[in-house]
Design a protein around this motif. Sequence first.
Motif, PDB file in Angstrom:
ATOM      1  N   TYR A   1      -3.013  42.209  33.751  1.00 37.07           N
ATOM      2  CA  TYR A   1      -3.483  42.497  32.394  1.00 37.07           C
ATOM      3  C   TYR A   1      -3.202  43.931  31.969  1.00 37.07           C
ATOM      4  N   GLY A   2      -2.917  44.791  32.953  1.00 38.64           N
ATOM      5  CA  GLY A   2      -2.588  46.172  32.632  1.00 38.64           C
ATOM      6  C   GLY A   2      -3.791  47.057  32.415  1.00 38.64           C
ATOM      7  N   ILE A   3      -4.800  46.936  33.275  1.00 40.96           N
ATOM      8  CA  ILE A   3      -6.014  47.738  33.128  1.00 40.96           C
ATOM      9  C   ILE A   3      -6.425  48.342  34.474  1.00 40.96           C
ATOM     10  N   ARG A   4      -7.103  49.489  34.400  1.00 40.55           N
ATOM     11  CA  ARG A   4      -7.597  50.140  35.616  1.00 40.55           C
ATOM     12  C   ARG A   4      -8.748  51.065  35.233  1.00 40.55           C
ATOM     13  N   GLY A   5      -9.562  51.441  36.214  1.00 43.11           N
ATOM     14  CA  GLY A   5     -10.650  52.368  35.935  1.00 43.11           C
ATOM     15  C   GLY A   5     -11.622  52.468  37.088  1.00 43.11           C
ATOM     16  N   PHE A   6     -12.679  53.238  36.881  1.00 41.52           N
ATOM     17  CA  PHE A   6     -13.726  53.422  37.875  1.00 41.52           C
ATOM     18  C   PHE A   6     -15.016  52.803  37.352  1.00 41.52           C
ATOM     19  N   ILE A   7     -15.557  51.860  38.105  1.00 38.50           N
ATOM     20  CA  ILE A   7     -16.827  51.235  37.731  1.00 38.50           C
ATOM     21  C   ILE A   7     -17.961  52.134  38.215  1.00 38.50           C
ATOM     22  N   ASP A   8     -18.888  52.460  37.311  1.00 35.57           N
ATOM     23  CA  ASP A   8     -19.976  53.364  37.675  1.00 35.57           C
ATOM     24  C   ASP A   8     -20.766  52.838  38.868  1.00 35.57           C
ATOM     25  N   GLU A   9     -21.122  51.548  38.829  1.00 31.97           N
ATOM     26  CA  GLU A   9     -21.880  50.984  39.945  1.00 31.97           C
ATOM     27  C   GLU A   9     -21.634  49.488  40.054  1.00 31.97           C
ATOM     28  N   VAL A  10     -21.505  49.016  41.281  1.00 35.51           N
ATOM     29  CA  VAL A  10     -21.377  47.587  41.557  1.00 35.51           C
ATOM     30  C   VAL A  10     -22.465  47.195  42.543  1.00 35.51           C
ATOM     31  N   GLN A  11     -23.289  46.248  42.150  1.00 29.51           N
ATOM     32  CA  GLN A  11     -24.303  45.705  43.039  1.00 29.51           C
ATOM     33  C   GLN A  11     -23.879  44.298  43.451  1.00 29.51           C
TER      34      GLN A  11
END
Length: 233
Positions: free
Chosen positions: A110-120
């Motif tokens: 899909y052409g997306i990337r990033g940093f997730i603040d928090e994953v539970q």
Amino acid sequence: MENKDIDNYSNYDYENHPNIKGVQVINGVNNFPISWLNIQGYCEYELYLQYFKGVVAPPTMAMRTGTKVHNQLEQEFKKTAKPASFKETMETSKTIETKTREMFIIEPEYGIRGFIDEVQMTPNEFIIIDDKPGTRAYPSQINQVRAYCLAFKSLVEREDENNTRKIIGALRQRGTDNVFYTEEFDEDVEKEIIYLIDRMQGLFDGTKPFVPTKNPNKCKSCRFNDVCEYNQS
């Protein structure tokens, strides 16, 4: 809940886009930061000025504060977090609830990337949390967390094709435990965010125009209002 410091950086080969700052090209697909969806929902033309035209504007006080709080939370988290791979953490979370912060995520298709603040991660669900100032869920913020969910879903499916745990997107007031918006990442939500990502890709390849905001209040607070030809303030 166990804290896990997940190293999920990818080894995808990429090239920097020749004309758009911040866009990478992976397997022929333009890959952009998911945080840009927050800007897109505010004013698409701001994306054009900042990343196509290269206009530089100083960060706002809110931006500086946000960065400071993020860094403080990350440093505090790392004091008790144990290094682990994503696959290991997924397995552990089938019986023990786990949490990670600032998890890098990328989806080349899909052409997306990033940093997730928090994953539970719990035995029943994955909760994708994006921290925001205030307690009002703006459409642009909802789109951002939906894109994180989309990329996370792809990662989960690559690691465990038999996964049955649902994915929940959430917005939380920065620096608190106050979650003020949640939704299940179901098929309808997935279709909506894919549609928006397709529009973003159209902006990058020139098949769709950048649409400026028509809200003069947004123009007044925009960092680029002194150079924007559509400024209505």
